[in-house]
Scaffold this active site. Structure first.
Site, short mmCIF file in Angstrom:
data_model
loop_
_atom_site.label_atom_id
_atom_site.label_comp_id
_atom_site.label_asym_id
_atom_site.label_seq_id
_atom_site.Cartn_x
_atom_site.Cartn_y
_atom_site.Cartn_z
N GLY A 44 0.84 -1.19 0.00
CA GLY A 44 0.00 0.00 0.00
C GLY A 44 0.87 1.24 0.00
N GLY A 46 0.94 5.43 1.62
CA GLY A 46 0.33 6.47 2.43
C GLY A 46 0.85 7.82 2.00
N ALA A 47 0.63 8.81 2.84
CA ALA A 47 1.03 10.16 2.49
C ALA A 47 2.55 10.30 2.43
CB ALA A 47 0.46 11.13 3.51
N VAL A 51 4.60 1.07 1.29
CA VAL A 51 4.88 -0.04 2.21
C VAL A 51 4.99 -1.29 1.35
CG1 VAL A 51 4.00 -1.38 4.17
CG2 VAL A 51 3.51 1.07 4.03
N LYS A 66 8.15 -0.08 5.63
CA LYS A 66 7.55 1.21 5.30
C LYS A 66 8.68 2.16 4.90
CE LYS A 66 4.59 4.66 7.33
NZ LYS A 66 3.22 4.74 7.77
N ASP A 158 -2.49 9.82 15.47
CA ASP A 158 -2.97 9.61 14.10
C ASP A 158 -3.91 8.41 14.07
OD1 ASP A 158 -3.23 10.15 11.43
OD2 ASP A 158 -1.38 9.13 10.84
P1 ATP Z 1 -0.38 7.80 6.53
O1 ATP Z 1 0.71 8.08 5.57
O2 ATP Z 1 -1.15 8.99 6.93
O3 ATP Z 1 0.11 6.97 7.70
P2 ATP Z 1 -1.63 5.38 5.78
O4 ATP Z 1 -1.72 4.90 7.20
O5 ATP Z 1 -2.79 5.05 4.89
O6 ATP Z 1 -1.44 6.91 5.73
P3 ATP Z 1 0.77 3.79 5.52
O7 ATP Z 1 0.92 3.70 6.99
O8 ATP Z 1 1.98 4.13 4.73
O9 ATP Z 1 -0.33 4.83 5.09
O10 ATP Z 1 0.19 2.40 5.02
C1 ATP Z 1 -0.23 2.22 3.69
C2 ATP Z 1 -0.87 0.86 3.50
O11 ATP Z 1 0.15 -0.14 3.59
C3 ATP Z 1 -1.90 0.48 4.56
O12 ATP Z 1 -3.15 0.97 4.23
C4 ATP Z 1 -1.83 -1.04 4.50
O13 ATP Z 1 -2.63 -1.50 3.44
C5 ATP Z 1 -0.37 -1.31 4.19
N1 ATP Z 1 0.41 -1.58 5.43
C6 ATP Z 1 1.00 -0.68 6.23
N2 ATP Z 1 1.65 -1.27 7.26
C7 ATP Z 1 1.45 -2.59 7.11
C8 ATP Z 1 1.84 -3.76 7.87
N3 ATP Z 1 2.56 -3.65 8.98
N4 ATP Z 1 1.44 -4.97 7.42
C9 ATP Z 1 0.70 -5.08 6.29
N5 ATP Z 1 0.29 -4.03 5.54
C10 ATP Z 1 0.65 -2.81 5.93
MG MG Z 2 -0.37 4.22 8.48
#
Ligand code: ATP
Ligand code: MG
Length: 319
Positions: A44, A46-47, A51, A66, A158
């Site tokens: 996935g 995020g901002a 990941v 990440k 958050d």
């Molecule tokens: P922000 O950048 O505001 O934190 P976010 O929480 O949507 O936004 P990320 O924390 O970068 O972004 O996570 C993006 C995506 O990656 C999540 O929505 C999830 O699908 C996947 N992901 C993140 N961490 C994990 C993990 N530990 N195990 C499995 N998938 C994960």
């Molecule tokens: Mg996140």
């Protein structure tokens, strides 16, 4: 570089007797360098970056890595300092941190526990409303994670469905991304970052007051409403002022919304999303709410649901 400290430094104040949830003491690994990973699929984005899934070659374990782009030296130091603090906070209801590495070209790679069902946000987006018994289960796990953080004087900062991750293997929901600064990308302003950031912000925070524990409880309330409705509860805010108006002037869960929910669930949510932060119960108090205490947890219900929702990668753009 920051590495998870060894077992003796770790704290899990919830002890071994938390309603039969086994204490995870056998899964502590130490990631020593980026060369120990074999990169896999993207999970996935995020901002702050993406990941990806990776295999930790020495142990064969799956990890989630990440990648956070932090070009600013001071911010990078800040992030590594925050991660160092977080590495000492270990609970069964928090996503585990295994180490962080700077790759020399502006990106910090953070090694995290792999959660095989991804985020609650993606799951709700794909599968719609979450049945109340499952919501109840998720709420209990989140409250235990939150109570743990707050006992150790850490604010999540958050709290949102994107930071509630699900594991079928553990039959658990865990909190991720706790305690991290929101503005890692100095000088970069992105609309989705702005919206994602304010979307779960408490009314008092929107008015410029400092973040408190009650702000995390608000985030939990909004996340539960999102589960009940199968969608984010507020209209997509087109401006900061729209969102303030929605968050301050209307109940997050209005009388005509999610009418199938029990009275206890509605009361629980109303308490979490009380506009006055002083009237919001603490995580410890919420664990004593009838919606929690009157319903014995049945892992089979949660497991069946986790089994049904397939592993989700982000398929639609962020709000
Ligand atoms: P922000 O950048 O505001 O934190 P976010 O929480 O949507 O936004 P990320 O924390 O970068 O972004 O996570 C993006 C995506 O990656 C999540 O929505 C999830 O699908 C996947 N992901 C993140 N961490 C994990 C993990 N530990 N195990 C499995 N998938 C994960
Ligand atoms: Mg996140």
């Amino acid at each position: 570089m920051v590495q998870a400290p060894d077992r003796v430094m770790r704290k899990d104040s919830d002890g071994a007797s938390v309603d039969g949830v086994p204490k995870s003491t056998n899964n502590i690994i130490m990631v020593r360098s980026l060369t120990e990973f074999r990169a896999g699929v993207t999970l996935g984005a995020g901002a702050n970056g993406r990941v990806y899934k990776a295999t930790h070659m020495p142990t064969g374990r799956n990890l989630a890595i990440k990648v956070v782009n932090v070009y600013d030296d001071a911010k990078r130091v800040q992030l590594l300092k925050e991660l160092e603090t977080l590495s000492t906070h270990v609970s069964r209801f928090l996503v585990r941190f295994f180490g962080a590495f700077y790759d020399g070209s502006g990106a910090v790679h953070i090694a995290l526990e792999y959660m095989d069902r991804g985020s609650l946000e993606d799951t709700v987006r794909k599968f719609g409303p979450v049945p109340e018994p499952v919501m109840n289960h998720i709420a209990v796990h989140c409250l235990r994670g939150l109570r743990f953080l707050h006992r150790h004087h850490v604010l999540h900062r958050d709290f949102k469905t994107a930071n509630i991750l699900l594991s079928r293997a553990l039959c658990r929901a865990k909190l991720s991304d706790f305690g991290l600064a929101r503005d890692l990308q100095a000088g970069v302003s992105r609309a989705d970052t702005f919206v994602g950031t304010v979307a779960y912000m408490s009314p008092e925070r929107l008015k410029g007051e400092t973040y408190t524990y009650a702000g995390d409880v608000w985030g939990l309330g909004v996340s539960l409403v999102e589960c009940a409705l199968g969608r984010y509860p507020f209209e997509r805010p087109s401006s900061f002022f729209d969102y303030i108006d929605a968050a301050v002037n209307k109940p997050v869960l209005g009388p005509g919304m999610a009418t199938g929910l029990s009275a206890d669930a509605r009361d629980f949510i109303a308490k979490c999303t009380h506009v006055d932060p002083k009237r919001r119960p603490t995580a410890a108090e919420l664990l004593q709410h009838p919606w929690i205490t009157k319903r014995p947890l049945d892992d089979r219900v949660f497991f069946k649901w986790l089994d049904e929702v397939s592993s989700s990668t982000r398929s639609t753009p962020k709000r």
